[in-house]
Design a protein around this motif. Structure first.
Motif, PDB file in Angstrom:
ATOM      1  N   VAL A  50       4.008  13.798   3.293  1.00  0.00           N
ATOM      2  CA  VAL A  50       3.494  12.428   3.246  1.00  0.00           C
ATOM      3  C   VAL A  50       2.897  12.039   4.599  1.00  0.00           C
ATOM      4  CG1 VAL A  50       4.184   9.994   3.063  1.00  0.00           C
ATOM      5  CG2 VAL A  50       4.990  11.663   1.371  1.00  0.00           C
ATOM      6  N   LEU A  51       3.577  12.380   5.677  1.00  0.00           N
ATOM      7  CA  LEU A  51       3.089  12.018   7.010  1.00  0.00           C
ATOM      8  C   LEU A  51       1.819  12.790   7.366  1.00  0.00           C
ATOM      9  CD1 LEU A  51       6.491  11.769   8.928  1.00  0.00           C
ATOM     10  CD2 LEU A  51       5.103   9.925   7.990  1.00  0.00           C
ATOM     11  N   THR A  52       1.721  14.030   6.924  1.00  0.00           N
ATOM     12  CA  THR A  52       0.487  14.790   7.142  1.00  0.00           C
ATOM     13  C   THR A  52      -0.686  14.125   6.436  1.00  0.00           C
ATOM     14  OG1 THR A  52       1.486  16.947   7.588  1.00  0.00           O
ATOM     15  CG2 THR A  52      -0.671  16.969   6.554  1.00  0.00           C
ATOM     16  N   LEU A  53      -0.485  13.694   5.210  1.00  0.00           N
ATOM     17  CA  LEU A  53      -1.540  13.016   4.468  1.00  0.00           C
ATOM     18  C   LEU A  53      -1.948  11.714   5.156  1.00  0.00           C
ATOM     19  CD1 LEU A  53      -0.086  13.551   0.900  1.00  0.00           C
ATOM     20  CD2 LEU A  53      -2.284  14.437   1.670  1.00  0.00           C
ATOM     21  N   GLU A  54      -0.974  10.975   5.632  1.00  0.00           N
ATOM     22  CA  GLU A  54      -1.244   9.692   6.281  1.00  0.00           C
ATOM     23  C   GLU A  54      -1.972   9.855   7.603  1.00  0.00           C
ATOM     24  OE1 GLU A  54       1.923   6.192   5.357  1.00  0.00           O
ATOM     25  OE2 GLU A  54       2.526   7.683   6.826  1.00  0.00           O
ATOM     26  N   ARG A  55      -1.556  10.839   8.380  1.00  0.00           N
ATOM     27  CA  ARG A  55      -1.981  10.894   9.778  1.00  0.00           C
ATOM     28  C   ARG A  55      -3.069  11.919  10.050  1.00  0.00           C
ATOM     29  NH1 ARG A  55       3.634   9.453  12.952  1.00  0.00           N
ATOM     30  NH2 ARG A  55       4.403   8.021  11.354  1.00  0.00           N
ATOM     31  N   ARG A 112       0.845  -1.184   0.000  1.00  0.00           N
ATOM     32  CA  ARG A 112       0.000   0.000   0.000  1.00  0.00           C
ATOM     33  C   ARG A 112       0.887   1.243   0.000  1.00  0.00           C
ATOM     34  NH1 ARG A 112      -3.860   2.528   4.781  1.00  0.00           N
ATOM     35  NH2 ARG A 112      -4.397   4.421   3.627  1.00  0.00           N
ATOM     36  N   PRO A 113       0.746   2.126  -0.987  1.00  0.00           N
ATOM     37  CA  PRO A 113       1.545   3.360  -0.996  1.00  0.00           C
ATOM     38  C   PRO A 113       1.282   4.204   0.245  1.00  0.00           C
ATOM     39  CG  PRO A 113       0.504   3.015  -3.130  1.00  0.00           C
ATOM     40  CD  PRO A 113      -0.102   2.009  -2.189  1.00  0.00           C
ATOM     41  N   ARG A 114       2.304   4.837   0.713  1.00  0.00           N
ATOM     42  CA  ARG A 114       2.135   5.757   1.835  1.00  0.00           C
ATOM     43  C   ARG A 114       1.489   7.063   1.365  1.00  0.00           C
ATOM     44  NH1 ARG A 114       6.748   5.448   6.268  1.00  0.00           N
ATOM     45  NH2 ARG A 114       4.989   6.468   7.289  1.00  0.00           N
TER      46      ARG A 114
END
Length: 425
Positions: A352-357, A253-255
């Protein structure tokens, strides 16, 4: 209308930063919103004697092996971040087809500390004292070369140099290598370590650095009314990028998805941004077109936000002019300082972490915006926000402007289709 494909998948990230030398401590430090600046012994006696160094990691031990002695500090950080990213992606250099793996790493200066030490030895003891390793250690492409060696990557190996946009340029170039079919995997990012008296003195002489020597922690304050310059930092970050169908095929799964990139040049001044942000505007437009987004589709912007008078004013006008719906804005340099060539890659990881979390880190030291700065800046504490589409801005000396468009991956690793039509020139 630009491309509307599923984009390029970010399948792994690695980071070595002043806030932490792995993804989790980096993110915790960024969300804490407190600057990592401190006085540095090696800068004692200079007009600016503080910076944001990477602490808390023994780079020699982290790199390991007998080859560490031939690497400058920026190379060691790049290698550590690259190994983290490859492991995070679930890939192994022992099992991949190295001829289909590329490496693109942005570096602005290279091993300047090695060069300065070599010059000192030359002056003090003559040419016989100069190390035969000086050139391979100081050259900017040493990071890309050493990472390729360590990862057995035999595809294209490139070193991008667009000053403070170098890391973002590397990621944009990596996307091109993937979409053109030249590579199946690209390890891309940036690294920089120039916390030396020579470089710090030069930036100070330009008037680029904050002079808050009595308050290092409060010195970096992007977009603040009382900002007075940036705080220099160091670090490295790497992303593993693959074509989205390839990631799906191996069950990953892409991050996040890198759905578009845009680059443009001011052709205006060696160090100052174009006053009306013409190049930055073109870069934003190009990224949106490639992503197939309208301006109003953007939920969040990770700003370049250097804490300098000219950059912050230009970027504020850019954001408020193109995005009247006021997407949230953060600026990691408040916490990390300006890591120069590494900044675009480090901030890509943060995006990327903002989008994930679903969490936007705050801007450190921002108490009040200047009159006329109409931005929705996240301050004081992280903001919970359902961010689906975000831009990461990077601008560099020489008039380089690079914008990366990232999109959240759904539970199945796929992107949602943006509903809008491009409205930015």
């Amino acid at each position: 209308m630009g491309r509307t494909d599923a984009g390029v998948a970010v399948t792994g990230v690695g980071v070595v930063s002043p806030a932490g030398a792995d993804e989790h401590t980096f993110w915790a430090g960024l969300c804490e919103g407190v600057s990592m600046a401190r006085g540095c012994e090696e800068l004692a006696g200079l007009p600016v004697d503080f910076a944001c160094p990477v602490d808390g990691i023994d780079l020699d031990a982290a790199v390991g092996g007998r080859s560490v002695w031939r690497m400058a500090r920026f190379v060691k950080m790049a290698l550590v971040a690259a190994r983290q990213a490859v492991a995070d992606a679930g890939l192994s250099p022992e099992r991949w087809d190295g001829e289909r793996v590329g490496v693109v790493l942005g570096v602005g200066v290279g091993g300047v500390s090695v060069l300065a030490d070599g010059l000192r030895k030359l002056d003090e003891a003559g040419p016989e004292a100069v190390s035969p390793l000086l050139v391979p250690m100081m050259m900017p492409n040493a990071a890309a070369g050493e990472v390729a060696i360590a990862l057995r990557a035999h595809g294209p190996s490139l070193a991008t140099a667009t000053a403070c946009a170098s890391g973002a340029t590397a990621i944009a170039a990596a996307r091109d290598l993937l979409t053109s079919g030249r590579c199946d995997v690209v390890v891309a990012g940036g690294a920089e370590s120039v916390l030396t008296p020579l470089v710090v003195s030069a930036f100070a002489a330009m008037g680029a650095l904050s002079l808050r020597t009595g308050d290092p922690v409060g010195a970096s304050r992007p977009f603040a009314a009382d900002r007075d310059g940036f705080v220099i930092g160091e670090g490295a970050a790497v992303l593993v990028l693959e074509r989205t169908p390839d990631a799906h095929a191996r069950g990953v799964r892409p991050r996040a998805l890198l759905t578009g990139t845009g680059s443009a040049t001011d052709a205006h001044h060696p160090t100052a941004p174009h006053p009306d942000g013409a190049g930055a505007r073109r870069a934003v437009g190009a990224a949106l077109r490639e992503a197939g987004w309208a301006a109003h589709d953007v939920d969040h912007i990770n700003a370049h936000g250097t804490s300098t008078a000219l950059n912050d004013a230009m970027e504020t006008a850019l954001i408020s002019g193109l995005f009247p719906h006021r997407p949230s804005v953060t600026a990691p340099k408040g916490v990390l300082g300006h890591t120069l060539a590494a900044a675009g890659a480090i901030e890509a990881v943060a995006t990327v972490l903002t989008l994930e979390r679903g969490l936007v880190p705050p801007i450190a030291n921002l108490d009040s915006l200047p009159d006329g700065f109409d931005l929705d800046c996240v301050v004081k504490e992280p903001r919970m926000q359902d961010v689906e589409r975000a831009l990461s801005h990077s601008f560099g000396f020489g008039g380089h402007n690079v914008v990366l468009a990232f999109q959240r991956a759904d539970a199945d690793g796929r992107s949602r289709t943006a509903p809008g039509v491009l409205t930015v020139d």
